[in-house]
Design a protein around this motif. Structure first.
Motif, mmCIF file in Angstrom:
data_model
loop_
_atom_site.group_PDB
_atom_site.id
_atom_site.type_symbol
_atom_site.label_atom_id
_atom_site.label_comp_id
_atom_site.label_asym_id
_atom_site.label_seq_id
_atom_site.Cartn_x
_atom_site.Cartn_y
_atom_site.Cartn_z
ATOM 1 N N THR A 1 -14.856 -41.465 16.055
ATOM 2 C CA THR A 1 -16.242 -41.040 16.309
ATOM 3 C C THR A 1 -16.762 -41.692 17.579
ATOM 4 O O THR A 1 -17.406 -41.043 18.406
ATOM 5 C CB THR A 1 -17.171 -41.429 15.149
ATOM 6 O OG1 THR A 1 -16.614 -40.981 13.945
ATOM 7 C CG2 THR A 1 -18.535 -40.823 15.339
ATOM 8 N N LEU B 1 -18.094 -39.260 20.474
ATOM 9 C CA LEU B 1 -19.545 -39.207 20.665
ATOM 10 C C LEU B 1 -19.989 -39.061 22.131
ATOM 11 O O LEU B 1 -20.796 -38.170 22.428
ATOM 12 C CB LEU B 1 -20.175 -40.436 20.012
ATOM 13 C CG LEU B 1 -21.634 -40.323 19.611
ATOM 14 C CD1 LEU B 1 -21.891 -39.065 18.809
ATOM 15 C CD2 LEU B 1 -22.019 -41.532 18.793
ATOM 16 N N MET C 1 -19.290 -35.613 23.324
ATOM 17 C CA MET C 1 -20.159 -34.634 22.683
ATOM 18 C C MET C 1 -21.556 -34.661 23.300
ATOM 19 O O MET C 1 -22.161 -33.616 23.530
ATOM 20 C CB MET C 1 -20.242 -34.992 21.193
ATOM 21 C CG MET C 1 -20.854 -33.925 20.358
ATOM 22 S SD MET C 1 -19.617 -32.713 19.959
ATOM 23 C CE MET C 1 -19.496 -32.966 18.216
ATOM 24 N N VAL D 1 -10.607 -28.923 15.450
ATOM 25 C CA VAL D 1 -10.243 -29.642 14.230
ATOM 26 C C VAL D 1 -8.807 -29.387 13.796
ATOM 27 O O VAL D 1 -8.043 -30.321 13.547
ATOM 28 C CB VAL D 1 -11.220 -29.278 13.094
ATOM 29 C CG1 VAL D 1 -10.755 -29.850 11.778
ATOM 30 C CG2 VAL D 1 -12.605 -29.801 13.419
ATOM 31 N N LEU E 1 -12.300 -33.608 10.410
ATOM 32 C CA LEU E 1 -13.638 -33.010 10.538
ATOM 33 C C LEU E 1 -14.734 -34.083 10.519
ATOM 34 O O LEU E 1 -15.730 -33.958 11.234
ATOM 35 C CB LEU E 1 -13.864 -32.004 9.404
ATOM 36 C CG LEU E 1 -15.246 -31.333 9.374
ATOM 37 C CD1 LEU E 1 -15.425 -30.444 10.585
ATOM 38 C CD2 LEU E 1 -15.436 -30.515 8.115
ATOM 39 N N ILE E 2 -14.524 -35.141 9.718
ATOM 40 C CA ILE E 2 -15.602 -36.118 9.523
ATOM 41 C C ILE E 2 -16.112 -36.738 10.833
ATOM 42 O O ILE E 2 -17.314 -36.688 11.096
ATOM 43 C CB ILE E 2 -15.188 -37.179 8.476
ATOM 44 C CG1 ILE E 2 -15.141 -36.521 7.105
ATOM 45 C CG2 ILE E 2 -16.170 -38.346 8.448
ATOM 46 C CD1 ILE E 2 -14.545 -37.366 6.018
ATOM 47 N N PRO E 3 -15.221 -37.281 11.707
ATOM 48 C CA PRO E 3 -15.766 -37.841 12.957
ATOM 49 C C PRO E 3 -16.486 -36.807 13.812
ATOM 50 O O PRO E 3 -17.517 -37.114 14.424
ATOM 51 C CB PRO E 3 -14.549 -38.386 13.693
ATOM 52 C CG PRO E 3 -13.380 -38.071 12.886
ATOM 53 C CD PRO E 3 -13.791 -37.570 11.561
ATOM 54 N N ILE E 4 -15.963 -35.567 13.814
ATOM 55 C CA ILE E 4 -16.617 -34.524 14.606
ATOM 56 C C ILE E 4 -17.988 -34.203 14.009
ATOM 57 O O ILE E 4 -18.973 -34.031 14.739
ATOM 58 C CB ILE E 4 -15.707 -33.279 14.687
ATOM 59 C CG1 ILE E 4 -14.482 -33.650 15.524
ATOM 60 C CG2 ILE E 4 -16.438 -32.091 15.263
ATOM 61 C CD1 ILE E 4 -13.495 -32.567 15.701
ATOM 62 N N ILE F 1 -19.884 -36.258 12.347
ATOM 63 C CA ILE F 1 -20.799 -37.364 12.671
ATOM 64 C C ILE F 1 -21.326 -37.200 14.089
ATOM 65 O O ILE F 1 -22.525 -37.347 14.353
ATOM 66 C CB ILE F 1 -20.081 -38.722 12.502
ATOM 67 C CG1 ILE F 1 -19.683 -38.917 11.047
ATOM 68 C CG2 ILE F 1 -20.981 -39.861 12.959
ATOM 69 C CD1 ILE F 1 -18.809 -40.117 10.809
ATOM 70 N N ALA F 2 -20.406 -36.855 15.014
ATOM 71 C CA ALA F 2 -20.825 -36.647 16.402
ATOM 72 C C ALA F 2 -21.802 -35.481 16.489
ATOM 73 O O ALA F 2 -22.773 -35.527 17.259
ATOM 74 C CB ALA F 2 -19.613 -36.402 17.280
ATOM 75 N N ILE F 3 -21.574 -34.415 15.676
ATOM 76 C CA ILE F 3 -22.504 -33.280 15.661
ATOM 77 C C ILE F 3 -23.877 -33.740 15.190
ATOM 78 O O ILE F 3 -24.906 -33.417 15.794
ATOM 79 C CB ILE F 3 -21.973 -32.146 14.745
ATOM 80 C CG1 ILE F 3 -20.780 -31.450 15.393
ATOM 81 C CG2 ILE F 3 -23.064 -31.131 14.449
ATOM 82 C CD1 ILE F 3 -20.133 -30.396 14.517
ATOM 83 N N ILE G 1 -25.301 -36.589 15.482
ATOM 84 C CA ILE G 1 -26.018 -37.373 16.494
ATOM 85 C C ILE G 1 -26.372 -36.514 17.701
ATOM 86 O O ILE G 1 -27.506 -36.542 18.183
ATOM 87 C CB ILE G 1 -25.178 -38.606 16.876
ATOM 88 C CG1 ILE G 1 -25.002 -39.490 15.633
ATOM 89 C CG2 ILE G 1 -25.851 -39.391 17.993
ATOM 90 C CD1 ILE G 1 -24.094 -40.662 15.803
ATOM 91 N N ALA G 2 -25.416 -35.683 18.170
ATOM 92 C CA ALA G 2 -25.677 -34.874 19.364
ATOM 93 C C ALA G 2 -26.775 -33.848 19.101
ATOM 94 O O ALA G 2 -27.663 -33.652 19.945
ATOM 95 C CB ALA G 2 -24.391 -34.176 19.808
ATOM 96 N N VAL G 3 -26.737 -33.191 17.918
ATOM 97 C CA VAL G 3 -27.776 -32.203 17.613
ATOM 98 C C VAL G 3 -29.128 -32.895 17.453
ATOM 99 O O VAL G 3 -30.161 -32.390 17.905
ATOM 100 C CB VAL G 3 -27.401 -31.379 16.364
ATOM 101 C CG1 VAL G 3 -28.557 -30.497 15.934
ATOM 102 C CG2 VAL G 3 -26.188 -30.521 16.639
ATOM 103 N N LEU H 1 -19.666 -39.814 2.263
ATOM 104 C CA LEU H 1 -19.030 -40.713 3.230
ATOM 105 C C LEU H 1 -19.501 -40.392 4.651
ATOM 106 O O LEU H 1 -19.829 -41.291 5.435
ATOM 107 C CB LEU H 1 -17.510 -40.573 3.133
ATOM 108 C CG LEU H 1 -16.728 -41.448 4.095
ATOM 109 C CD1 LEU H 1 -16.787 -42.888 3.630
ATOM 110 C CD2 LEU H 1 -15.292 -40.996 4.200
ATOM 111 N N LEU I 1 -21.489 -43.056 6.983
ATOM 112 C CA LEU I 1 -20.885 -43.490 8.245
ATOM 113 C C LEU I 1 -21.719 -43.033 9.441
ATOM 114 O O LEU I 1 -21.764 -43.718 10.460
ATOM 115 C CB LEU I 1 -19.456 -42.967 8.354
ATOM 116 C CG LEU I 1 -18.433 -43.671 7.457
ATOM 117 C CD1 LEU I 1 -17.061 -43.081 7.660
ATOM 118 C CD2 LEU I 1 -18.410 -45.152 7.739
ATOM 119 N N ILE J 1 -22.683 -45.655 12.175
ATOM 120 C CA ILE J 1 -22.245 -45.528 13.564
ATOM 121 C C ILE J 1 -23.445 -45.363 14.494
ATOM 122 O O ILE J 1 -23.471 -45.910 15.594
ATOM 123 C CB ILE J 1 -21.241 -44.363 13.698
ATOM 124 C CG1 ILE J 1 -19.938 -44.802 13.061
ATOM 125 C CG2 ILE J 1 -21.029 -43.970 15.150
ATOM 126 C CD1 ILE J 1 -18.900 -43.758 12.943
#
Lengths: 259, 255
Positions: free
Chosen positions: A156, A160, A163, A207, B42-45, B47-49, B51-53, B85, B89, B93
């Protein structure tokens, strides 16, 4: 939004050399004592005589104070003002302005609360300034944290920044095509779809490929994995952790005994 | 306040009863069934979604945060535990990388993911109006979980903008729990219903082949029918929920 994604600053100090788990225990102990102690001045003294000196020990005091003044102090000040004006305790008003009023009790209450929040956030900031995320993850994985968790956190932190850069690009691109992001609320609400859509679909496409790639590298393998980078855990670390746990237990039992 | 205590007790009772009745698999197996390699990727992506959104919406100056779209996506595609989870996270993060003040709210984010996953399991992620109901239920959960954190950690008034409502309610002589809970009930539904609807729109746009690789693809098999009338029903449900929320609020404030 800063360009660097983690707070970590690479320096050589005794705080940097401590085991990550010890530092985590230290942070949690500071927070628990600040919140659980019945003594009014406990969080204030912890800030002055524990958190601030530790930032000098870790040789990150400049960055620490900068983060504190930018992130922590505005929040704490806001909390202090709001709570001293609106918390419904105390009888005698010491300050009045139309419908706003503050009593001595509410000001004292707000002061302690704000300092507690300062202890919590600044202790974590100090931890993040002196600990590299991957060091923490390596150490925790060695102690039995499943590797998948480490993967999630580390990847992440890598994804990040990409992204966020991508979302800036999308905003500029859609604006240059004439997307309205400034006028009425309804128009701005309508702008969510063309901004969020490309970002989300663009990243979800990756993914499947990633899944195949890490599967091929033994991601779900149950065998014990070895690490190239060993993180030291000295006897000093162990005794410090024990001592901190003892301090927390002492605070809780004092709390129960006095009440 | 009375009504609320009873409502929460009843909801908890139903959850526990449901857990006992359906205890066919052990908990660990249930949790494990939420995760395969594609879920872990998928989970890290997600999380990034989140925050970015969240940052994009900040630019648009709308009265919503939309910082749990990724959490809801994971919860729906992979299951409640994966959702929980992701939520937890996300906040951790967010705390590590951007603002340490986000850390204490991780139980709220985890509960959002868990509840979204449960609702999807019960079939509430298959058409527009059901998604609206899911969003509403998530909002109620988030409000309830967020209240003790706001009260114990921040003394009721947090650093978010909705604290002005709490301050107003405190000033009119209400108790602290009542004020924080009613503020959350006012602020959360709009945000969470929008979040759920955006997540549903994303799932509608994903190819079937991609969805098939996640642990729970059957939860999002969209029920057919005229899309247009579906949307009208959804709007009707929103109006009903708003009326219901207004009624509940009057009850707490009056009682």
């Amino acid at each position: 939004m800063q360009e660097r994604l983690s707070f970590y600053i690479h320096r050589d100090s005794s705080l940097h050399r401590l085991n990550p788990l010890t530092k985590l225990t230290l942070v949690l102990a500071l927070i628990l004592v600040a919140f659980l102690s019945k003594w009014y001045w406990a969080p204030h003294l912890l800030t002055l005589f524990a958190v601030v000196p530790l930032s000098f020990v870790g040789r990150v005091s400049r960055e620490f104070f900068w983060t504190a003044s930018r992130l922590i102090l505005p929040t704490a000040t806001f909390l202090f003002v709001m709570q001293s004006l609106f918390h419904p305790i105390g009888e005698e008003n010491i300050f009045e302005f139309y419908f706003l009023s503050a009593t001595q009790e509410s000001v004292l209450y707000a002061f302690r609360n704000a300092v507690r929040i300062i202890v919590m956030v600044s202790a974590f900031t100090l931890f993040l300034l002196t600990t590299h995320p991957s060091e923490l993850m390596t150490d925790l994985t060695r102690r039995g944290l499943p590797g998948q968790f480490a993967y999630v956190i580390i990847s992440t932190l890598q994804i990040l920044p990409q992204m966020i850069a991508k979302s800036q690009t999308i905003i500029s691109a859609q604006r240059s095509r004439g997307l309205d992001t400034e006028s009425s609320a309804l128009k701005r609400a309508g702008a969510i779809v063309p901004l969020v859509g490309p970002l989300v679909f663009g990243s979800l496409v990756e993914v499947e490929e990633r899944a195949i790639a890490i599967e091929a590298r033994g991601f779900t393998s149950k065998n014990k994995k070895t690490s190239l980078h060993e993180i030291p855990d000295t006897s000093f670390d162990k005794s410090l952790r024990l001592g901190l746990v003892f301090v927390v237990i002492l605070t809780i039992s004092l709390n129960l005994w006095l009440s | 306040m009375q009504i609320f205590t009873i409502a929460i007790a009843v909801a908890l009772g139903i959850l526990i009863a449901w857990a006992i009745i359906t205890k066919r698999m052990t908990w660990l197996e249930k949790i494990k069934s939420n995760f395969n390699t594609q879920a872990w990727v998928l989970i890290p992506i997600a999380i990034a979604i989140n925050i970015a959104v969240g940052q994009i919406v900040l630019v648009l100056r709308l009265p919503v945060y939309l910082d749990s779209i990724g959490t809801v996506l994971v919860a729906v595609l992979c299951g409640p535990w994966a959702g929980a989870l992701t939520g937890a996270l996300s906040n951790i993060i967010w705390g590590i990388a951007i603002d340490p003040g986000a850390l204490p709210w991780w139980p709220v984010a985890a509960m959002i993911g868990y509840m979204a996953g449960r609702m999807a399991q019960w079939g509430f992620f298959k058409s527009w109006w059901r998604v609206v109901v899911t969003g509403f239920v998530i909002a109620l959960t988030a409000a309830v979980v967020g209240t003790p954190i706001a009260v114990y950690l921040f003394g009721g008034i947090t650093a978010s903008g909705s604290s002005f409502i709490t301050a107003y309610l405190l000033e009119t002589g209400r108790g602290i729990w009542e004020s924080v809970l009613s503020t959350n009930f006012i602020a959360e539904p709009v945000d969470k219903i929008t979040t759920a609807m955006v997540a549903f729109a994303i799932i509608l746009g994903l190819p079937k082949r991609t969805i098939g690789g996640y642990p729970k693809p059957h939860q999002v098999e969209v029920e057919g029918g005229a899309d247009r009338s579906q949307l009208y029903i959804a709007i009707g449900v929103i109006v009903l929920l708003v009326l219901f929320a207004a009624f509940m609020l009057r009850n707490i404030l009056g009682g």
